[in-house]
Design an enzyme around this catalytic site. Structure first.
Site, PDB file in Angstrom:
ATOM      1  N   ASP A 175       2.338  32.654  48.707  1.00  0.00           N
ATOM      2  CA  ASP A 175       2.740  33.944  49.246  1.00  0.00           C
ATOM      3  C   ASP A 175       2.646  33.839  50.774  1.00  0.00           C
ATOM      4  O   ASP A 175       1.996  32.936  51.312  1.00  0.00           O
ATOM      5  CB  ASP A 175       1.794  35.013  48.710  1.00  0.00           C
ATOM      6  CG  ASP A 175       2.035  36.358  49.335  1.00  0.00           C
ATOM      7  OD1 ASP A 175       3.191  36.803  49.359  1.00  0.00           O
ATOM      8  OD2 ASP A 175       1.054  36.964  49.815  1.00  0.00           O
ATOM      9  N   ASP A 226       2.543  37.015  53.459  1.00  0.00           N
ATOM     10  CA  ASP A 226       1.684  38.040  54.063  1.00  0.00           C
ATOM     11  C   ASP A 226       0.440  38.260  53.209  1.00  0.00           C
ATOM     12  O   ASP A 226       0.539  38.572  52.018  1.00  0.00           O
ATOM     13  CB  ASP A 226       2.457  39.354  54.202  1.00  0.00           C
ATOM     14  CG  ASP A 226       3.720  39.204  55.051  1.00  0.00           C
ATOM     15  OD1 ASP A 226       3.976  38.080  55.519  1.00  0.00           O
ATOM     16  OD2 ASP A 226       4.435  40.195  55.217  1.00  0.00           O
TER      17      ASP A 226
END
Length: 395
Positions: free
Chosen positions: A9, A11
Site C-alpha cells: 500500500d 499512504d
C-alpha cells in the site's frame, strides 16, 4: 507465474497518510520505509505499489497529480538506492463526483485487479507473495488473491488473525527472515468467500480470482488421460454416458450437446453420447421403484456395454447414485472419468481419470467443471482437423 513478491500500500505504509495525498508538498515518508524497500531490492524481491486513489474520483486532485507524486517518490527512493518495480493505482470510486471516475472498479482494493496486473507484469505467484498495508482493504486484497497479509500501523487497528507490525521496516524484517510465505495447512479447506463484500464489483473480481486458481489446480495429466479415454471411445464407436445431480446434471446434459453436435463440426466424428440425467420420466420411475441411489446405475445396466465410457460429475464426489454408477461401470469394464470438487469423495478415488477441482464453493467448482467439459470437446474436435483448417473454424 513463479516468483514471490511484495505488494505495498502507499499512504499509511510508505508515506504518512495525511488524507488524500495529491501533491508533492504533502509527501512525508514514514521513517524506515525507504530503507525497507531498499532491503527488499537487495534481496531480489519484486515490489509493486497498489494504491486506492479515490481523491481523483472525489475531485480533490487529478491523474497528473498522482503521477507527479509518484515521480517524486521514485526520485526520493533512488537517492537511497531503492526502487519500486511497478506503481499501480485506482482512481475510481462509486461515490465520486467526477463523472469519468465515479464508478465501481475491479482495481479498487479489496478487489484483485491491481494485484493481478502486478502479477502479470512481474511474473509473480500471488499465493507465494505478501500484501503489506494499514487498512482492511489491504488485508481483503491479500485474501482475494491468496497472498499473505501483513498489517502495519497501530496494533489496536489490526484485524484478528493477521500478523501485525508497527511499520514497514519491521514488516520487511519479517519478510526477509521468512524466506518464503508460510502456506496454510491444507487440512483446513480453502473457503470462499471468507468475508462479506459490499459491492458486486468487488465480489466479482474476487470470484474470478478464485475461479482462476481453481481451474489451475486441475491436474493436466488427468485431463490428458480423460481426453485419451474419450478420443478412443469416439474412434472405436463406443458410447459415452454422463450423469450428475442438480447443477452437475446440467453439465452432463450440456456435455451431450457439445460432445455430439459440437465435435462433429468440421470433423469425421459421429459420436454416441448420452446424458443419464435428462429423462425425468425414467429418473422418477427408477427412483420411485428402486430408490434414487440407483437412477444412474439402473440405466447403465440397460444401455452400457464393456468399453463404453462413464463421465460422472459430482462436486462432492460422494453422492450415492454417482458412486454406485462408477462402481457398476468399473465392474463391467468401462473406463470412467470423474469431475469432482471439495475433497473429491469416493468418485475421485474410483475413476480411471480424475479431474479434481481444489475448491470449496459450488459455483466455483461447477464453473470449472463446465470449462473442463468444453475443453475436452474442443480438444477432441480440433485433433481431428487438418492443422491449416483449425484457425478457420469457430470453436
Amino acid at each position: 507465474m513463479s516468483r514471490q513478491g511484495v505488494l505495498l500500500d502507499r499512504d499509511g505504509t510508505i508515506i504518512v497518510d495525511h488524507g488524500y495525498v495529491g501533491s508533492v508538498d504533502r509527501v512525508e515518508f514514514i521513517p524506515g520505509s525507504i530503507e525497507a524497500i531498499a532491503a527488499l531490492n537487495r534481496a531480489g524481491i519484486p515490489i509493486a505499489v497498489v494504491s486506492n486513489q479515490a481523491g481523483v474520483a472525489r475531485g480533490y486532485y487529478d491523474i497528473d497529480d498522482v503521477h507527479q507524486v509518484h515521480k517524486h517518490l521514485i526520485a526520493e527512493l533512488a537517492r537511497k538506492d531503492a526502487h519500486v518495480d511497478i506503481w499501480l493505482f485506482c482512481p475510481y470510486h462509486p461515490d465520486g463526483k467526477v463523472a469519468a471516475f465515479a464508478r465501481a472498479s475491479a482495481d479498487r482494493k479489496p478487489a484483485p485487479g491491481m494485484a493481478l496486473a502486478a502479477a502479470e507484469a512481474l511474473d509473480l505467484d500471488l499465493t507465494a507473495s505478501w500484501v503489506v498495508g494499514d487498512a482492511a482493504c489491504d488485508m481483503g486484497l491479500a485474501d482475494a488473491v491468496g497472498a499473505q497479509p501483513l498489517y502495519v500501523g497501530p496494533p489496536d487497528a489490526a484485524l484478528n488473525g493477521v500478523r501485525s507490525f508497527p511499520d514497514l521496516a519491521r514488516a520487511t524484517e519479517h519478510i526477509l527472515a521468512s524466506g518464503t510465505v508460510p502456506r496454510q495447512a491444507r487440512s483446513t479447506p480453502r473457503r470462499f468467500p471468507t468475508h462479506r463484500f459490499d459491492s458486486a464489483d468487488a465480489y466479482g473480481g474476487a470470484y474470478v480470482t478464485e475461479l482462476d486458481r481453481a481451474v489451475r489446480s486441475v491436474d493436466r495429466a488427468q485431463l490428458g488421460s480423460a481426453a485419451q479415454i474419450l478420443d478412443t471411445a469416439y474412434r472405436t464407436d463406443q458410447a459415452v454416458f454422463a450423469c450428475g445431480n442438480g447443477g452437475s446434471a446440467s453439465i452432463a446434459n450440456h456435455l451431450q450437446c457439445d460432445h455430439v453436435k459440437g465435435v462433429r463440426n468440421g470433423t469425421d466424428l459421429t459420436t454416441r453420447v448420452y446424458s443419464l440425467s435428462t429423462n425425468i420420466e425414467v429418473l422418477s420411475a427408477i427412483a420411485n421403484d428402486h430408490g434414487y441411489e440407483r437412477v444412474f446405475e439402473y440405466q447403465l445396466q440397460s444401455h452400457a456395454r464393456p468399453g463404453d465410457v462413464l463421465v460422472a460429475i459430482s462436486s462432492s464426489g460422494g453422492s450415492p447414485n454417482i458412486v454406485r454408477a462408477l462402481e457398476w461401470a468399473i465392474a463391467n469394464d468401462m473406463p470412467t472419468i470423474a469431475l469432482t470438487g471439495f475433497d473429491g469423495g469416493a468418485a475421485r478415488r474410483l475413476a480411471t481419470a480424475s479431474i479434481h477441482v481444489d475448491a470449496h464453493n459450488y459455483g466455483i467448482i461447477e464453473d470449472a467443471h463446465q470449462a473442463c467439459m468444453h475443453l475436452l470437446a474442443q480438444y477432441v474436435r480440433q485433433s481431428r482437423m487438418a492443422a491449416d483448417v483449425v484457425a478457420s473454424q469457430t470453436f
